[in-house]
Design a protein around this motif. Structure first.
Motif, PDB file in Angstrom:
ATOM      1  N   SER A   1      90.282  78.762  92.392  1.00  0.00           N
ATOM      2  CA  SER A   1      89.686  79.924  91.741  1.00  0.00           C
ATOM      3  C   SER A   1      90.531  80.450  90.607  1.00  0.00           C
ATOM      4  O   SER A   1      90.004  81.027  89.658  1.00  0.00           O
ATOM      5  CB  SER A   1      89.489  81.046  92.756  1.00  0.00           C
ATOM      6  OG  SER A   1      88.507  80.704  93.676  1.00  0.00           O
ATOM      7  N   PHE A   2      91.861  80.300  90.716  1.00  0.00           N
ATOM      8  CA  PHE A   2      92.761  80.906  89.750  1.00  0.00           C
ATOM      9  C   PHE A   2      93.801  79.888  89.307  1.00  0.00           C
ATOM     10  O   PHE A   2      94.282  79.093  90.094  1.00  0.00           O
ATOM     11  CB  PHE A   2      93.465  82.114  90.368  1.00  0.00           C
ATOM     12  CG  PHE A   2      92.525  83.160  90.873  1.00  0.00           C
ATOM     13  CD1 PHE A   2      92.352  83.345  92.231  1.00  0.00           C
ATOM     14  CD2 PHE A   2      91.813  83.953  90.003  1.00  0.00           C
ATOM     15  CE1 PHE A   2      91.493  84.300  92.705  1.00  0.00           C
ATOM     16  CE2 PHE A   2      90.945  84.916  90.470  1.00  0.00           C
ATOM     17  CZ  PHE A   2      90.780  85.093  91.822  1.00  0.00           C
ATOM     18  N   ASN A   3      94.157  79.970  88.039  1.00  0.00           N
ATOM     19  CA  ASN A   3      95.125  79.039  87.480  1.00  0.00           C
ATOM     20  C   ASN A   3      96.537  79.376  87.912  1.00  0.00           C
ATOM     21  O   ASN A   3      97.259  78.525  88.388  1.00  0.00           O
ATOM     22  CB  ASN A   3      95.025  79.054  85.953  1.00  0.00           C
ATOM     23  CG  ASN A   3      95.963  78.066  85.310  1.00  0.00           C
ATOM     24  OD1 ASN A   3      96.356  77.080  85.911  1.00  0.00           O
ATOM     25  ND2 ASN A   3      96.347  78.340  84.081  1.00  0.00           N
ATOM     26  N   SER A   4      96.931  80.618  87.787  1.00  0.00           N
ATOM     27  CA  SER A   4      98.288  81.014  88.140  1.00  0.00           C
ATOM     28  C   SER A   4      98.240  82.316  88.900  1.00  0.00           C
ATOM     29  O   SER A   4      97.298  83.084  88.781  1.00  0.00           O
ATOM     30  CB  SER A   4      99.151  81.169  86.897  1.00  0.00           C
ATOM     31  OG  SER A   4      98.629  82.162  86.066  1.00  0.00           O
ATOM     32  N   THR A   5      99.286  82.547  89.688  1.00  0.00           N
ATOM     33  CA  THR A   5      99.365  83.815  90.401  1.00  0.00           C
ATOM     34  C   THR A   5      99.844  84.902  89.439  1.00  0.00           C
ATOM     35  O   THR A   5     100.352  84.626  88.351  1.00  0.00           O
ATOM     36  CB  THR A   5     100.340  83.713  91.570  1.00  0.00           C
ATOM     37  OG1 THR A   5     101.652  83.512  91.043  1.00  0.00           O
ATOM     38  CG2 THR A   5      99.993  82.544  92.446  1.00  0.00           C
ATOM     39  N   LEU A   6      99.685  86.151  89.864  1.00  0.00           N
ATOM     40  CA  LEU A   6     100.081  87.252  88.994  1.00  0.00           C
ATOM     41  C   LEU A   6     101.596  87.307  88.835  1.00  0.00           C
ATOM     42  O   LEU A   6     102.109  87.782  87.822  1.00  0.00           O
ATOM     43  CB  LEU A   6      99.545  88.572  89.545  1.00  0.00           C
ATOM     44  CG  LEU A   6      98.029  88.731  89.497  1.00  0.00           C
ATOM     45  CD1 LEU A   6      97.646  90.101  90.008  1.00  0.00           C
ATOM     46  CD2 LEU A   6      97.491  88.517  88.117  1.00  0.00           C
ATOM     47  N   GLU A   7     102.335  86.828  89.817  1.00  0.00           N
ATOM     48  CA  GLU A   7     103.783  86.783  89.649  1.00  0.00           C
ATOM     49  C   GLU A   7     104.168  85.790  88.564  1.00  0.00           C
ATOM     50  O   GLU A   7     105.119  85.985  87.827  1.00  0.00           O
ATOM     51  CB  GLU A   7     104.449  86.383  90.978  1.00  0.00           C
ATOM     52  CG  GLU A   7     104.688  87.537  91.909  1.00  0.00           C
ATOM     53  CD  GLU A   7     105.789  88.447  91.425  1.00  0.00           C
ATOM     54  OE1 GLU A   7     106.720  87.990  90.764  1.00  0.00           O
ATOM     55  OE2 GLU A   7     105.707  89.658  91.703  1.00  0.00           O
ATOM     56  N   GLU A   8     103.396  84.675  88.489  1.00  0.00           N
ATOM     57  CA  GLU A   8     103.696  83.696  87.439  1.00  0.00           C
ATOM     58  C   GLU A   8     103.348  84.254  86.072  1.00  0.00           C
ATOM     59  O   GLU A   8     103.955  83.895  85.067  1.00  0.00           O
ATOM     60  CB  GLU A   8     102.912  82.404  87.690  1.00  0.00           C
ATOM     61  CG  GLU A   8     103.449  81.607  88.851  1.00  0.00           C
ATOM     62  CD  GLU A   8     102.465  80.579  89.350  1.00  0.00           C
ATOM     63  OE1 GLU A   8     101.470  80.322  88.660  1.00  0.00           O
ATOM     64  OE2 GLU A   8     102.694  80.044  90.443  1.00  0.00           O
TER      65      GLU A   8
ATOM     66  N   TYR B   1      93.085  78.952  96.538  1.00  0.00           N
ATOM     67  CA  TYR B   1      93.520  79.900  95.520  1.00  0.00           C
ATOM     68  C   TYR B   1      93.566  79.237  94.158  1.00  0.00           C
ATOM     69  O   TYR B   1      93.092  79.781  93.160  1.00  0.00           O
ATOM     70  CB  TYR B   1      94.893  80.452  95.902  1.00  0.00           C
ATOM     71  CG  TYR B   1      95.357  81.564  95.011  1.00  0.00           C
ATOM     72  CD1 TYR B   1      96.147  81.310  93.910  1.00  0.00           C
ATOM     73  CD2 TYR B   1      94.994  82.873  95.269  1.00  0.00           C
ATOM     74  CE1 TYR B   1      96.564  82.324  93.085  1.00  0.00           C
ATOM     75  CE2 TYR B   1      95.411  83.900  94.449  1.00  0.00           C
ATOM     76  CZ  TYR B   1      96.192  83.616  93.363  1.00  0.00           C
ATOM     77  OH  TYR B   1      96.606  84.621  92.534  1.00  0.00           O
ATOM     78  N   ARG B   2      94.153  78.017  94.094  1.00  0.00           N
ATOM     79  CA  ARG B   2      94.302  77.360  92.797  1.00  0.00           C
ATOM     80  C   ARG B   2      92.966  76.873  92.268  1.00  0.00           C
ATOM     81  O   ARG B   2      92.837  76.590  91.073  1.00  0.00           O
ATOM     82  CB  ARG B   2      95.263  76.168  92.930  1.00  0.00           C
ATOM     83  CG  ARG B   2      96.669  76.556  93.285  1.00  0.00           C
ATOM     84  CD  ARG B   2      97.413  77.163  92.138  1.00  0.00           C
ATOM     85  NE  ARG B   2      98.701  77.673  92.546  1.00  0.00           N
ATOM     86  CZ  ARG B   2      99.535  78.336  91.760  1.00  0.00           C
ATOM     87  NH1 ARG B   2      99.215  78.560  90.516  1.00  0.00           N
ATOM     88  NH2 ARG B   2     100.682  78.756  92.215  1.00  0.00           N
TER      89      ARG B   2
ATOM     90  N   ASP C   1      94.020  84.725  82.620  1.00  0.00           N
ATOM     91  CA  ASP C   1      94.963  85.176  83.632  1.00  0.00           C
ATOM     92  C   ASP C   1      95.675  86.384  83.095  1.00  0.00           C
ATOM     93  O   ASP C   1      96.435  86.276  82.148  1.00  0.00           O
ATOM     94  CB  ASP C   1      96.011  84.097  83.900  1.00  0.00           C
ATOM     95  CG  ASP C   1      95.656  83.273  85.110  1.00  0.00           C
ATOM     96  OD1 ASP C   1      95.944  82.075  85.100  1.00  0.00           O
ATOM     97  OD2 ASP C   1      95.091  83.840  86.061  1.00  0.00           O
ATOM     98  N   SER C   2      95.431  87.553  83.684  1.00  0.00           N
ATOM     99  CA  SER C   2      96.204  88.707  83.261  1.00  0.00           C
ATOM    100  C   SER C   2      96.183  89.743  84.357  1.00  0.00           C
ATOM    101  O   SER C   2      95.307  89.746  85.223  1.00  0.00           O
ATOM    102  CB  SER C   2      95.673  89.293  81.963  1.00  0.00           C
ATOM    103  OG  SER C   2      94.541  90.079  82.229  1.00  0.00           O
TER     104      SER C   2
END
Lengths: 149, 212
Positions: free
Chosen positions: B107-114, B104-105, B63-64
Motif C-alpha cells: 500500500s505504501f512505498n516508504s514509512t513515515l520515519e523513512e 504495508y509495502r 509519501d508525506s
C-alpha cells in the motif's frame, strides 16, 4: 486524562453532501462529516461512527488528523482501528499509528507511551502488532531523495 | 461491500492521453483485492492497475507526513498479494510479521520515519566543494608559478636582496625583527638567522654581508 485533548481554537464549518453545514460543537474538533447516516443523539463519538466508515472516509479522516494541531485521543484511535478492521486494511492501521506517534513531535517520548498504554488491549484483540515489533520506529529501508538525483 | 460510484467530475489530466493513445481497459484477470472500483478504466493509463482507495482528483501516489494516506495503493496486485488479501480478511493474529510488512509495502512505498530520515546530502556538497577548491589550488600553483609572466616581481631574489639591504641599513625592527638578527659590528647575520634561509637566499645573504 485531559492532557491530550485536541485544542478547539475556532469555530469551523465543514460542508458535507448529505448532512449539510454543522458546527464544531455538534461534531467535535475538526469535524469530519460522513455521507453515511449519522446518529443525532449521544456523544460525538457515537454520532460519528468511525468504526463503520468506508476506506475512503477513513483515509480522509487520517489526512485530517495529520493536518490537525494535536494528538488524537485514545478513544478516537480505537474507533479508527476498528474501522480499519472492518475494511480489512491492515496497512492503513499501521500508517495511522505512525501518524499518531509523529504528531507528538518533540514530546513524542511522553505521548506515545501513554497512547500505547491506552490502546494496547484493543490492539492485542484485533491482532495489530506494535510499531516496535514491526521495526517502523526507525527507518527500515533507504530511498534516494528525488532532489538529490 | 460495493463502493459508491463517484464519477470523475473533470477529466483534466486525461484529455490529451485519451486522444493520443489508444484506449486501454483495466486488467483482464480480476484477482482478489483487485475488484471493480470507480475510475479503474479511466485512470489506468495514468496509474496502471493500482487500486484507487481515496480522494484525489488525479490519483497520484505521494509519501508525506502532511498527506499520509494517498489516493492509490503503491503496488499492483499479483497472485501472491491476492492470496494475502484473502488472508487479511480473516483474523489478523494469523498474519506473520513478513505478511504484515508485505501488506504495508504493497500500500505504501516508504514509512513515515523513512520520510523524515536525513539524506546525508551535506557530505556530498562539502566533498564536491573540497574537490573544486583542490583543483583550483592545483591550477594556481602549477600555472601561476610556472610562467614567469605571472610571477610577482617581489618574489625574485634580486628584489628580496635589495629589500633586506634597505631594511638593514634603516635598522628597522631592532627589537624583535630583522635588525636584531644582524650583527652590525661584524657585518653579518647572527647564527639564528640561518633557520629561515634556503640554499639560494643563504648565497645572497653571504654576498650582502661581504658587501657591508
Amino acid at each position: 486524562m485531559n492532557k491530550l485533548r485536541n485544542i478547539e481554537i475556532s469555530f469551523v464549518f465543514h460542508s458535507a453532501a448529505a448532512a449539510g453545514l454543522r458546527p464544531y460543537s455538534e461534531t467535535g474538533p475538526r469535524p469530519h462529516t460522513s455521507l453515511y447516516p449519522v446518529v443525532s443523539e449521544g456523544t460525538w463519538l457515537e454520532k460519528n461512527n468511525y468504526a463503520q466508515f468506508d476506506g475512503w472516509e477513513l483515509r480522509q479522516l487520517i489526512n485530517f488528523v495529520a493536518a490537525d494541531d494535536g494528538v488524537p485521543e485514545p478513544e478516537i484511535i480505537i474507533e479508527v482501528l476498528k474501522g480499519c478492521r472492518n475494511n480489512n486494511d491492515y496497512a492503513l492501521a499501521t500508517r495511522f499509528l505512525e501518524v499518531v506517534r509523529l504528531k507528538g513531535g518533540n514530546k513524542m517520548s511522553e505521548t506515545w507511551p501513554y497512547i500505547m498504554q491506552e490502546i494496547g488491549p484493543t490492539m492485542q484483540e484485533l491482532g495489530i502488532s506494535t510499531l516496535k515489533e514491526m521495526g517502523y520506529e526507525e527507518p527500515e529501508l533507504w530511498l534516494e531523495n528525488v532532489d538529490d538525483m | 461491500k460495493q463502493p459508491i460510484w463517484v464519477a470523475p467530475s473533470r477529466n483534466i489530466a486525461l484529455t490529451s492521453v485519451n486522444r493520443d493513445a489508444p484506449a486501454t481497459t483495466g486488467s483482464k484477470a480480476v484477482l482478489p483485492g483487485h475488484e471493480y472500483y470507480p475510475g479503474k478504466e479511466e485512470y489506468s493509463p495514468v496509474i496502471g492497475h493500482r487500486e484507487i482507495v481515496g480522494h484525489g482528483e488525479i490519483p497520484y501516489y505521494t509519501d508525506s507526513f502532511t498527506v499520509p494516506c494517498p489516493a492509490i495503493r503503491f503496488r499492483e496486485v499479483d497472485e501472491a498479494l491476492g492470496k494475502l488479501r484473502e488472508k487479511e480478511k480473516g483474523d489478523w493474529k494469523l498474519l506473520s510479521l513478513e505478511d504484515k510488512k508485505t501488506l504495508y509495502r504493497a500500500s505504501f512505498n516508504s514509512t513515515l520515519e523513512e520520510v523524515r530520515a536525513p539524506s546525508g546530502d551535506w557530505k556530498r556538497c562539502i566533498g564536491d566543494n573540497a574537490i573544486l577548491m583542490a583543483l583550483m589550488f592545483l591550477g594556481v600553483s602549477v600555472i601561476g608559478f610556472a610562467d614567469p609572466q605571472y610571477e610577482p616581481k617581489t618574489v625574485t631574489n634580486e628584489w628580496v636582496d635589495a629589500q633586506t639591504e634597505y631594511l638593514i641599513k634603516r635598522r628597522v625592527q631592532p627589537v624583535d625583527g630583522i635588525a636584531s638578527w644582524y650583527d652590525y659590528e661584524n657585518n653579518k647575520f647572527k647564527p639564528t638567522w640561518s633557520i629561515f634561509t634556503t640554499k639560494e637566499t643563504s648565497k645572497s645573504v653571504k654576498t650582502l654581508s661581504e658587501k657591508e
